[in-house]
Design an enzyme around this catalytic site. Sequence first.
Site, PDB file in Angstrom:
ATOM      1  N   GLU A  60     -10.511   2.556  -7.821  1.00 25.52           N
ATOM      2  CA  GLU A  60     -11.728   2.959  -7.112  1.00 25.52           C
ATOM      3  C   GLU A  60     -12.519   3.861  -8.063  1.00 25.52           C
ATOM      4  OE1 GLU A  60     -12.571   4.304  -2.523  1.00 25.52           O
ATOM      5  OE2 GLU A  60     -11.073   5.393  -3.666  1.00 25.52           O
ATOM      6  N   GLU A  78     -16.373   1.780   1.906  1.00 29.69           N
ATOM      7  CA  GLU A  78     -15.958   2.446   3.143  1.00 29.69           C
ATOM      8  C   GLU A  78     -16.922   3.540   3.588  1.00 29.69           C
ATOM      9  OE1 GLU A  78     -13.523   4.626  -0.073  1.00 29.69           O
ATOM     10  OE2 GLU A  78     -14.351   2.637   0.281  1.00 29.69           O
ATOM     11  N   GLU A 104       0.081   5.093   0.193  1.00 23.70           N
ATOM     12  CA  GLU A 104      -0.756   6.294   0.305  1.00 23.70           C
ATOM     13  C   GLU A 104       0.137   7.519   0.161  1.00 23.70           C
ATOM     14  OE1 GLU A 104      -3.175   8.949   0.123  1.00 23.70           O
ATOM     15  OE2 GLU A 104      -4.169   7.026   0.538  1.00 23.70           O
ATOM     16  N   HIS A 120       0.848  -1.193   0.000  1.00 25.29           N
ATOM     17  CA  HIS A 120       0.000   0.000   0.000  1.00 25.29           C
ATOM     18  C   HIS A 120       0.878   1.236   0.000  1.00 25.29           C
ATOM     19  CE1 HIS A 120      -2.820   3.051   1.894  1.00 25.29           C
ATOM     20  NE2 HIS A 120      -3.409   2.685   0.783  1.00 25.29           N
ATOM     21  N   HIS A 173      -6.473   3.921  -5.932  1.00 22.70           N
ATOM     22  CA  HIS A 173      -7.590   4.579  -5.249  1.00 22.70           C
ATOM     23  C   HIS A 173      -7.407   6.094  -5.354  1.00 22.70           C
ATOM     24  CE1 HIS A 173      -9.874   1.349  -2.942  1.00 22.70           C
ATOM     25  NE2 HIS A 173      -9.123   0.743  -3.847  1.00 22.70           N
ATOM     26  N   GLU A 174      -8.546   6.783  -5.330  1.00 19.12           N
ATOM     27  CA  GLU A 174      -8.572   8.206  -5.706  1.00 19.12           C
ATOM     28  C   GLU A 174      -7.885   8.369  -7.072  1.00 19.12           C
ATOM     29  OE1 GLU A 174      -9.121   7.148  -1.901  1.00 19.12           O
ATOM     30  OE2 GLU A 174      -7.029   7.406  -2.492  1.00 19.12           O
TER      31      GLU A 174
END
Length: 666
Positions: A464, A470, A367, A365, A445-446
């Site tokens: 996503e 979520e 971020e 992951h 994601h985003e």
Amino acid sequence: LLSAVAGPLCAMVTVSSPQAVLEVGFSVEGGQPRYTVSRLGETVIRPSRLGLQFADAPGLDTGLAIIGSATRAVDETWTQPWGESEKVRNHYNELRVDLGRDGATLLSVVFRVYDSGLGFRYEVPADAGHAKRSISNELTEFALGGDHQAWWTGAYLPNRYEYLYRHTPLSAIWKADTPLTMKTDSGLYLSLHEAALVDYAAMTLENIGDNTLKADLIPWSDGARVKTEGAFVTPWRTLEVADTAVGLIAASDLILNLNEPNRLGDAAWIEPGKYVGVWWEMHIRQSTWASGPRHGANTANVKRYIDFAAKYGFKGVLVEGWNVGWDGDWIANSELFNFTLPYPDYDFDELARYARAKGVRIIGHHETSGGIGNYEAQLEPAMKFMADHGVRAIKTGYVKQNGQIPRVDDTGKTVHEWQHGQFMVRHYQKVIEAAARQHIAINTHEPIKDTGLRRTWPNWMSREGARGQEYNAWSDGNGPAHTATLPFTRLLSGPMDFTPGIFDLGSEVARRERNIPTTLAKQLALYVVIYSPLQMAADLPENYEAKPAAFQFIRDVPADWAETRALAGEIGEYVVIARRDRASPDWYLGALTNAHGRLLSVPLGFLESGRRYRAQLYRDGLVAHWDKNPESVLIETRELGSQDLLQLRLAPGGGAAIRFVPIDPE
């Protein structure tokens, strides 16, 4: 079906789809290029303007004449390394129109027309007098035939694409993201989107009146829409047209077909599959991303998930919050994340060894919190660090308010960019290519919206790009209609990592603190309805082990398909989808509804004729209700075949999931 003409005096050229379902007309009127689209004689797009304008060079929108045109027909079938269907047919007729001044071609418009839709793009040769050009305006219009019903989300909003869909007249739109789905008064279903978004700004659609939408490109911070150098091509502007809502799902191969073939060569290292992870427990506040006494990404906890994955056949374990940078307000930590430095309580070396011994891989992951400079400075070593630990897939994240992505310009000043402008399009491409060099797949994601680049870069597996599960953990929730809307809107663009499979729906804490608007059977149906080659079982291990009979469907359902059939549905109401496993003759069916319960009669003609199947049904119990009794589920087995008509009773906010296993020899 095809007209091929040449010469500056030509006023109109046309091209029809292979079965003469769609026809495109192209003309130049008063020096301005325009196009029309009709379907079986019915106008779909009225005369609509085309062209490009530049801030620093002559425009390609006026004073033009047709220099020449050419047509060709293509009918080919290609194989996806993974996907909704193994084989994809690419069958279209193409029209290329060259436009210019004084006999010199300055712009070509290329149309590819399929029976179920079309794509067109601009191809612009280099301009010797203007090596670099800044696009200030793309004039592409879609003049629609009426004030259609529209399902859409607004553009330029703070939370990127993560909004519930609005269902309004077309005239209520200000600016909308794509895919934008519509229904006409005559019963046609339309979807506007784009394909092959490379080194360009994402296209939004601006309502300019008279039922006309115009391309509105996400700008740079300095106002430029797109910065080009030399010759360039734009993304394809796409239109799907169908008689039924599920016809749009069947037509969505258009987006893939308009992308370039696989550039990676052998893609056997890219593996679809299901995963679990240290994720939902943070969203429901049982643990934290940040370090400390409740840190979720600790070695013992991750080993627990690895053990669970190995026991039940999951290929991966996602771990969020493992690396330095999560302490405090992590959304503001864009310059603090370190992508090669684990927290002290996360022994990555040991976990990589432990996972490998169990036949499981860690899913990495990254971020970024929108810190693009910080991430790109670490990108190559970060990818190698993951590869060295056996990671073959990474979930990337860009949680930052839209329009607030920091960039240092050429003068050293920090400016802020939109999430979906050309700057970010270039960044996402850098990431996917850096990942490919290490044989790593990406789940963004985003993200930037999906435009079919997974055909060219098959390691861009999922993303996503809409409100996911979520939101049901800590907001008012997505509502029962959301997952009945996604197949006809967001999912027309490609796979979505929705993260289905929440089983704790009816406990006191779940009902008090969460808003998960589905029954248990509907959560199972999502594994068939919402496609992702990386499919998460999102709930906590203990919640699955508490309901082993229902959990069996998640264990069985694959994430890679040989064939997909969209059987029935209406936008925001219900949907029924069947898919055939690529690795076996088994079929799976998912059906779900909005807040209204309904009775469905589903013909099983997709099953192989002459064979009998053991149907394992997971359906709503007689007292099931998304709000009042979400966990009531009936599990039963029947013998069925292709001649049967299956009656399904869906509870309010409910669904059904079915596995069909052949019971006789082929």
